[in-house]
Write a protein that holds these residues in place. Structure first.
Motif, PDB file in Angstrom:
ATOM      1  N   LYS A 108       0.820  -1.222   0.000  1.00 53.87           N
ATOM      2  CA  LYS A 108       0.000   0.000   0.000  1.00 53.87           C
ATOM      3  C   LYS A 108       0.850   1.266   0.000  1.00 53.87           C
ATOM      4  CE  LYS A 108      -4.503  -1.249   1.052  1.00 53.87           C
ATOM      5  NZ  LYS A 108      -4.222  -2.515   0.418  1.00 53.87           N
ATOM      6  N   LYS A 162       3.897 -10.474   2.530  1.00 52.64           N
ATOM      7  CA  LYS A 162       2.545 -10.453   3.100  1.00 52.64           C
ATOM      8  C   LYS A 162       1.779  -9.217   2.641  1.00 52.64           C
ATOM      9  CE  LYS A 162       2.396 -13.875   6.402  1.00 52.64           C
ATOM     10  NZ  LYS A 162       2.235 -15.061   5.576  1.00 52.64           N
ATOM     11  N   TYR A 190      -9.531 -15.216  -6.966  1.00 52.31           N
ATOM     12  CA  TYR A 190      -9.272 -13.814  -6.654  1.00 52.31           C
ATOM     13  C   TYR A 190     -10.250 -12.867  -7.337  1.00 52.31           C
ATOM     14  CZ  TYR A 190      -7.278 -12.735 -11.212  1.00 52.31           C
ATOM     15  OH  TYR A 190      -7.134 -12.514 -12.555  1.00 52.31           O
ATOM     16  N   GLU A 242      -5.287 -22.111   3.578  1.00 54.37           N
ATOM     17  CA  GLU A 242      -5.884 -21.342   2.493  1.00 54.37           C
ATOM     18  C   GLU A 242      -6.505 -20.045   3.030  1.00 54.37           C
ATOM     19  OE1 GLU A 242      -5.726 -22.133  -0.684  1.00 54.37           O
ATOM     20  OE2 GLU A 242      -7.179 -20.755  -1.567  1.00 54.37           O
ATOM     21  N   GLU A 288      -4.175 -17.294   3.640  1.00 51.48           N
ATOM     22  CA  GLU A 288      -3.792 -16.558   2.436  1.00 51.48           C
ATOM     23  C   GLU A 288      -4.756 -15.394   2.203  1.00 51.48           C
ATOM     24  OE1 GLU A 288      -1.362 -16.755   0.238  1.00 51.48           O
ATOM     25  OE2 GLU A 288      -0.322 -18.466   1.143  1.00 51.48           O
ATOM     26  N   TYR A 289      -6.052 -15.663   2.400  1.00 49.96           N
ATOM     27  CA  TYR A 289      -7.044 -14.602   2.157  1.00 49.96           C
ATOM     28  C   TYR A 289      -6.927 -13.480   3.185  1.00 49.96           C
ATOM     29  CZ  TYR A 289      -9.315 -18.552  -0.230  1.00 49.96           C
ATOM     30  OH  TYR A 289      -9.582 -19.645  -0.993  1.00 49.96           O
ATOM     31  N   ALA A 308      -4.476 -11.965   4.097  1.00 49.69           N
ATOM     32  CA  ALA A 308      -3.589 -10.909   3.622  1.00 49.69           C
ATOM     33  C   ALA A 308      -4.137 -10.279   2.351  1.00 49.69           C
ATOM     34  CB  ALA A 308      -2.205 -11.487   3.367  1.00 49.69           C
ATOM     35  N   VAL A 358      -6.080  -8.173  -0.535  1.00 48.78           N
ATOM     36  CA  VAL A 358      -6.284  -6.734  -0.698  1.00 48.78           C
ATOM     37  C   VAL A 358      -7.741  -6.354  -0.428  1.00 48.78           C
ATOM     38  CG1 VAL A 358      -4.395  -6.127  -2.207  1.00 48.78           C
ATOM     39  CG2 VAL A 358      -6.444  -7.161  -3.173  1.00 48.78           C
ATOM     40  N   PRO A 391     -12.823  -6.484   3.388  1.00 45.46           N
ATOM     41  CA  PRO A 391     -13.946  -7.207   3.991  1.00 45.46           C
ATOM     42  C   PRO A 391     -13.765  -8.725   3.929  1.00 45.46           C
ATOM     43  CG  PRO A 391     -14.762  -5.485   2.544  1.00 45.46           C
ATOM     44  CD  PRO A 391     -13.279  -5.525   2.371  1.00 45.46           C
ATOM     45  N   MET A 415       0.806  -9.661  12.537  1.00 45.83           N
ATOM     46  CA  MET A 415       0.909  -9.171  11.165  1.00 45.83           C
ATOM     47  C   MET A 415       0.951  -7.655  11.065  1.00 45.83           C
ATOM     48  SD  MET A 415      -1.283 -11.650   8.709  1.00 45.83           S
ATOM     49  CE  MET A 415      -1.652 -10.494   7.432  1.00 45.83           C
ATOM     50  N   GLU A 416       0.545  -6.997  12.143  1.00 41.34           N
ATOM     51  CA  GLU A 416       0.588  -5.539  12.195  1.00 41.34           C
ATOM     52  C   GLU A 416      -0.266  -4.856  11.139  1.00 41.34           C
ATOM     53  OE1 GLU A 416       4.240  -3.600  12.970  1.00 41.34           O
ATOM     54  OE2 GLU A 416       5.118  -5.343  13.949  1.00 41.34           O
ATOM     55  N   LYS A 417      -1.369  -5.495  10.763  1.00 38.49           N
ATOM     56  CA  LYS A 417      -2.356  -4.765   9.969  1.00 38.49           C
ATOM     57  C   LYS A 417      -3.510  -4.513  10.925  1.00 38.49           C
ATOM     58  CE  LYS A 417      -1.580  -6.383   5.272  1.00 38.49           C
ATOM     59  NZ  LYS A 417      -2.146  -7.048   4.109  1.00 38.49           N
TER      60      LYS A 417
END
Lengths: 446, 844
Positions: free
Chosen positions: A336, A394, B348, B377, B380-381, B383, B385, B388, B420-422
């Motif tokens: 981003k 990631k 995707y 699996e 993976e989702y 992360a 973009v 939601p 993950m720090e998001k």
């Protein structure tokens, strides 16, 4: 029962509007369009194909950028209505040759004529182009295909993410050729959409082929046709053991158009049918048997300091060298906080484009053509607006690919022969059998 | 067609009114009207097209009516069709004009060309003008007898159109009988299909008025008729097949041989390319095998492949419709689909409404053997973009963790999310870790170590912040700096959401009990801020804690921080009854919306053969998320929809009373219910929540009555003279009010016939039957063998109503009735009538 049917343009203009039952208010098209348009604002996602507003159920499908919509107050089968909308679009296309806003506007009387016969008082009557021929009398005003499609020829394969590519045939089923005589011909297209997911180590996680044998017949007098497929074709996993081992094509499952007779299908894998007018799928099939993916993707991300990184993308075409893939687009979401990306193509690259989409932070690499056996590389240098923290893998990816490969199919399913019942010894119509492979979801994780 | 009249009434300033053009057109039309010159039809066509295009864009061209009709005296069918289109559009808004066209259309109805006959008849019957019906009957009658099939198909639809304009005219002309004859004898399949459409609509609407229509309607699902249709199935086009299959799904075969015959006959329909045909066939298979568990399971196995093929072929919209149905089946029987989990991986480029369904399916099918791969699996989702979907994926991982026994690996993954720090990942993961700890307290050590590292400054979402605070309070003894983090949080009191402030109060209390000296300061600040808070709940809770502490600290600890048992099952968001109803409505919008039809359609539009009751009025908002508090051990799985209403209302009441701590009370009420082995008692919610005292005692009374079997069985026959209104209507609110107000007039027990008891497999069956006897159901619930219903009926001549509470036990074939009546003098008569209706159930 259907209350109303209408077609809206992308801007929300009413192109066609037919009210069958009078039990839904007239403003429904505006209500619908507003709802669809603002759906994203409400929930950040696109409107589902079916929703309910104040007791009215709205169904819609998107075809070539147009919205085909039906409304009802009754609890109907959603499959039925959505299938119907798709069929109406197909019938209109069969009659007009080309389906778009302009052709519908030019032929709206014909379209209303069709709509009156397809649905009566909200009940479906028929969607068969063939049957409708006897009730429909207006002649289509054919619009110039070339003028209206400034996009490149492959663009028709790109409409929607999952749409079946239409055949390139843009002839109306009712219009005559300039010479006054219809050309006797039949088109059979084997269209395969493939989905592959590679793990970050390049191992295939999932793979599937969704195929269709599509037919469009311009034969007069409805002759019977026999379509022979691979003799060693097996269907369902239960057949697996009895099949002749490697090399054979094993379908997980398939279904057929209602005109198809399967009398000898179990014996010699032949389909017989009297093709109705217009375009229709003879057979849909699904296959999860392993196949060789046409492209391999290699992604390497190297961090260069805390504000820079380099992405190296390599795609290798793993199909025969006499085959060429068209309009390949490689996409990759970048972190981003990516501020800038500069690209470096390999020496002597022709017909390649690169782009960094600022708004979506997406890398896009377009290649006009890739011939079998070749390899292409892209280097992208990224500059970040903030320091990297955590694992860059990631924050970026996965890499996705879209492409079209004409005259190639991965499943090895084949039309061995196409036999047309002869009316006379001189009767020899044109037969076109074409193969095409397309990416549906072709993804490599990083 | 666009609304021309409307736009002419409100001419938009930006659009030219088209007056000049219209008078121009009129002139040209007049010139052509009488002309017999060659090529005149072509010029007419051009003009007609112009008129119609004006009409479509909303210019009022109704003034050309006379000219248009005059020009249409021609054999040119293209012109005629355009004229019909025009006429049909204006006749509705201008009945005077319609009268003009009658002549013209009636003449065309006798044309030599069957196409013209058909088209004229369709236009004539589409005029939708009430005062013209007299002109319609004749042409329709001859249309139905026409030797051309096209004209007959049009005439059949015309008969329904007539029914909608004037039902009595249609019935008086005896059209239903003619249609029935055609339906059983016509050689043309489309005529048969249209007759079936027409008769379903007519009889469905008539059945509330006439018993004959009810009988006819039931006749549509009788054996001879169903067999007739099945034998002709191949003749019908795909849409006709859908209609027939929908009907077959309602048919109840007399024995299993018949079941298998029908399924064998229909099996090849599963290979149809039209998804609607396949789903209709699947519905038949599912319904036919409901009582044969092993065959039912085989059906699931059989339909898997065709459904998956449909999902992956066709447009995204069509696959969505099919996927919704697959979703329903997966949710019902996840184990059957466990090995197919890879099909539910998201692509995707799929729209998020598809991804959401797939995530739920992945969650449902996760078991010991596939969990590892599914969770990998899903990670993976996380992360992804698409934020939601990333959130949903994390929630899915959490749900899988909560339904698994071996959660080792999953906990590790969740903890990785936290690292993950998001922001949104952290937020979702915190909520999940909290839920996980409530179920698996043994993991607290590992989780707390990671949670302790999260800076509360990075957590902004109220839900996540509340979760973090809950953990700080709950595990205050394991986290060294818990009191200090809480203290720092108190400093920003004003900025947090009320939800967070509530949790903060409780967490500080808990922390205080464990580490008093360190927390005392924070507690003081928090209580002071809480008492001064403008939010009622926060204020009340703070005050409550304050007084509790004043009273006795150890009692306070017992109240605020009692020892907890782990939560074994989190409450399902949807009750089983709702799920069953949706399943019964397979292949309809109910599946896509995940709601039974009564929640989104009004009574007149539930479609043929969907019998309704009024339960919907009572259950607004049931489907919303509802979580059972931590202390309510063993959430009641069988809770039905009425129960959830009760809970909701109770919760609301508690909150209003100022205590957010509903758990103990809540617990006792929901625990009392399952102890009866059924959940139907919650129907007391009907009686309103304003007065909980009598309500509770009433539930107990009900119980006692259920055990007391001494009441004498009433005479079951004797034709009663009381007449009931077949279309009685009463809303849930009035029902509740009346039920509260009226005394019980009669309370007695009666018997069901053994056939009736056997036929009562679902509440729905009896509802239909009672409706046929002018007794309406307003709420029902229960599972075999215990059912409970609330019925009402109204006298035919006056608005006086009867209310009935009816509890049936099918294993003893007994029913317990409590009848209340506005007019007490007729209550015995009504009781007799009710019992005789009940005793006839299952006899037909």
């Amino acid at each position: 029962m259907i209350s109303q049917f209408f077609v809206l343009s992308q801007r929300g203009d009413n192109i066609v509007f037919r009210d069958y039952r009078g039990d839904v208010q007239k403003g429904s098209a505006e209500i619908f369009f507003r709802k669809v348009k603002f759906w994203k604002d409400d929930g950040e996602e696109e409107a589902p194909p079916v929703f309910n507003v104040d007791g009215v159920n709205y169904f819609h499908v998107k075809v070539v950028g147009l919205l085909f919509v039906a409304t009802t107050r009754v609890n109907m089968s959603p499959s039925l209505v959505l299938e119907l909308l798709q069929r109406i679009a197909r019938v209109i296309k069969d009659y007009l040759g080309i389906l778009n806003e302009d052709s519908i506007r030019k032929n709206f009387v014909l379209v209303y004529e069709l709509l009156d016969e397809v649905i009566d008082f909200g009940y479906v009557q028929t969607t068969s182009t063939e049957v409708l021929k006897s009730y429909v009398f207006n002649e289509p005003i054919v619009i110039d295909a070339a003028r209206l499609q400034p996009l490149n020829p492959a663009s028709m394969f790109m409409q929607g993410t999952k749409r079946m590519p239409g055949t390139a045939v843009t002839k109306s089923v009712v219009a005559n050729d300039p010479g006054g005589r219809k050309r006797e011909e039949i088109f059979v297209d084997i269209i395969e959409k493939i989905s592959v997911t590679f793990s970050s180590s390049g191992y295939i996680l999932t793979s599937e082929i969704d195929g269709t044998i599509q037919m469009k017949s311009y034969l007069s007098g409805n002759p019977e046709i026999r379509l022979a497929l691979n003799e060693d074709l097996a269907i369902g996993t239960s057949d697996y053991r009895s099949s002749s081992g490697s090399g054979s094509v094993i379908l997980d499952d398939c279904n057929f158009h209602e005109s198809v007779r399967l009398d000898s299908f179990d014996i010699d894998r032949t389909l017989s049918l009297v093709p109705p007018d217009g375009e229709f799928p003879v057979m849909n099939y699904r296959m999860t048997q392993e196949f060789k993916p046409p492209f391999r993707i290699n992604t390497l991300i190297e961090e260069a300091g805390s504000l820079r990184a380099e992405v190296i993308l390599k795609i290798s075409a793993e199909f025969p060298s006499n085959i060429t893939a068209n309009t390949i687009i490689v996409q990759m979401p970048l972190p981003k906080y990516t501020a800038r990306a500069t690209f470096e193509l390999e020496a002597g690259a022709v017909g390649q484009t690169t782009d960094f989409k600022e708004s979506t932070k997406r890398l896009e690499w377009g290649l006009k053509k890739i011939s079998g056996g070749s390899e292409h590389t892209l280097r992208a240098k990224l500059t970040f607006s903030q320091e990297l923290h955590g694992n860059i893998t990631k924050e970026a990816g996965p890499v996705s690919l879209t492409f079209t490969i004409p005259m190639y199919n991965v499943s090895k399913l084949q039309v061995k022969y196409l036999q047309i019942a002869k009316k006379s010894s001189s009767y020899n119509p044109y037969r076109w059998v074409r193969y095409v492979t397309q990416a549906n979801s072709y993804v490599a994780r990083i | 067609m666009a609304p021309p009249a409307q736009s002419s009434r409100y001419p938009s300033p930006s659009q030219p009114s088209g007056k000049g053009e219209v008078s121009d057109l009129r002139l040209q039309l007049r010139q052509l009207a009488g002309s017999r010159a060659p090529g005149v039809d072509d010029s007419k066509r051009e003009l007609f097209k112009k008129v119609i295009s004006y009409m479509t864009i909303g210019i009022d061209v109704s003034s050309l009516f006379g000219e248009m009709v005059m020009c249409s005296v021609t054999p040119d069918i293209v012109l005629k069709k355009m004229c019909y289109l025009y006429v049909g559009n204006y006749a509705k808004v201008n009945p005077d004009l319609a009268l003009l066209t009658i002549n013209f259309l009636q003449r065309d109805c006798k044309d030599q060309d069957p196409m013209i006959r058909g088209l004229a008849l369709r236009s004539l019957s589409s005029l939708r003008v009430a005062n013209l019906v007299e002109y319609l009957v004749g042409p329709l009658g001859s249309g139905l007898k026409d030797n051309n099939a096209y004209v007959r198909t049009v005439a059949v639809m015309g008969a329904v159109k007539l029914y909608h304009i004037s039902a009595s005219t249609c019935i008086d002309a005896d059209f239903p009988a003619t249609l029935k004859h055609l339906m059983l004898n016509d050689s043309d399949s489309q005529v048969v299909v249209n007759c079936l459409f027409a008769l379903q609509e007519i009889w469905n609407s008539e059945s509330s008025k006439s018993e004959e229509a009810t009988r006819e309607k039931e006749g549509l699902i009788s054996k001879p008729f169903i067999y007739y249709l099945l034998n002709r199935l191949r003749e019908f086009n795909e849409w006709g097949q859908c209609l027939v299959l929908e009907l077959v799904a309602k048919y109840v075969p007399s024995d299993t041989n018949e079941n298998f015959d029908i399924m064998n006959l229909l099996e090849d329909r599963l290979q149809h390319a039209n998804g609607a045909v396949v789903l209709a066939t699947i519905k038949v298979f599912l319904q036919l095998t409901l009582s044969m568990a092993d065959v039912h399971q085989e059906v699931y196995e059989r339909i898997k492949a065709p459904l998956l093929t449909l999902v992956s072929s066709g447009s995204p919209e069509q696959s969505y419709a099919v996927l919704s149905h697959l979703h329903l089946l997966v949710m019902r029987a996840p184990y059957i689909f466990a090995s197919d989990y890879k099909h539910f991986y998201c692509q995707y480029n799929e729209p998020s409404y598809v991804k959401k369904l797939k995530l739920e399916m992945l969650t449902a099918v996760a078991n010991e053997s596939n969990t590892y791969e599914i969770v990998t699996e899903l990670c993976e989702y996380a992360a992804n973009v698409d934020v939601p979907i990333a959130r949903e994926s994390i929630r899915a991982v959490g749900k899988i963790a909560l339904q698994q026994y071996d959660v080792n690996a999953i906990v590790d993954r969740l903890l990785q999310f936290l690292e993950m720090e998001k922001d949104y990942v952290t937020a979702e993961a915190l909520v999940l870790v909290k839920d996980l700890l409530r179920k698996y307290p043994q993991w607290s050590h590992d989780c707390i170590a990671v949670v302790g590292n999260i800076s509360s400054k990075n957590v902004q979402e109220p839900k996540a912040k509340a979760a973090l605070i809950w953990m700080l309070g709950e595990y205050a003894q394991d986290m060294d700096d818990a009191p200090y983090i809480l203290e720092s949080l108190v400093e920003n009191w004003e900025e947090d959401a009320p939800e967070v402030r509530l949790h903060l109060l409780t967490a500080i209390m808990k922390c205080f009990f464990r580490r008093p000296p360190e927390t005392q300061k924070a507690l003081g600040i928090a209580l002071a801020a809480g008492v001064a808070d403008f939010h009622q709940d926060v204020h009340d809770r703070a005050l409550f804690y304050y007084r509790l502490l004043q009273y006795d600290v150890s009692s306070a600890e017992r109240v605020v921080n009692p020892p907890k048992q782990a939560v074994s099952v989190f409450a399902d968001t949807q009750s089983n009854e709702i799920k069953d109803r949706i399943f019964d409505e397979f292949n309809s919008l109910s599946v896509v919306y995940q709601k039974p039809s009564y929640m989104f359609t009004d009574k007149d539009h539930r479609g043929p053969f969907e019998f309704s009751d009024e339960i919907g009025n009572l259950t607004v908002g049931v489907e919303s998320e509802h979580e059972v508090p931590a202390t309510s051990v063993d959430a009641n799985e069988t809770s039905d929809l009425l129960l959830s209403t009760t809970e909701k209302e109770e919760t609301r009441a508690m909150v209003a009373n100022g205590s957010d701590y509903t758990a103990p009370l809540y617990d006792s009420s929901s625990r009392a219910l399952p102890s009866q082995g059924q959940s139907e008692l919650a129907i007391t919610s009907l009686l309103g929540t304003s007065d909980p005292g009598p309500q509770a005692s009433m539930a107990i009374d009900d119980l006692l009555m259920g055990l007391d079997l001494t009441a004498p069985p009433a005479p079951a026959s004797a034709p009663p003279s009381l007449k009931l209104n077949a279309r009685a209507a009463l809303d849930a609110g009035s029902f509740q009010r009346k039920w509260r107000e009226l005394p019980v007039a009669i309370s007695q027990e009666c018997e069901l016939s053994s056939q009736g008891a056997a036929a009562l497999t679902s509440a729905q069956a009896l509802l239909q039957h009672m409706q046929g006897n002018s007794i309406q159901c307003i709420a029902s619930g229960g599972q075999s063998p215990n059912f409970k219903f609330f019925f009402f009926a109204q006298k035919a001549e006056e608005p006086s109503v009867f209310l009935v509470e009816c509890k049936i036990n099918t294993s003893t074939a007994k029913a317990q009735l409590n009848i209340k009546a506005e007019d007490q003098s007729t209550s015995h008569e009504f009781s007799a009538l009710f019992q005789s209706a009940l005793s006839r159930f299952g006899m037909s």
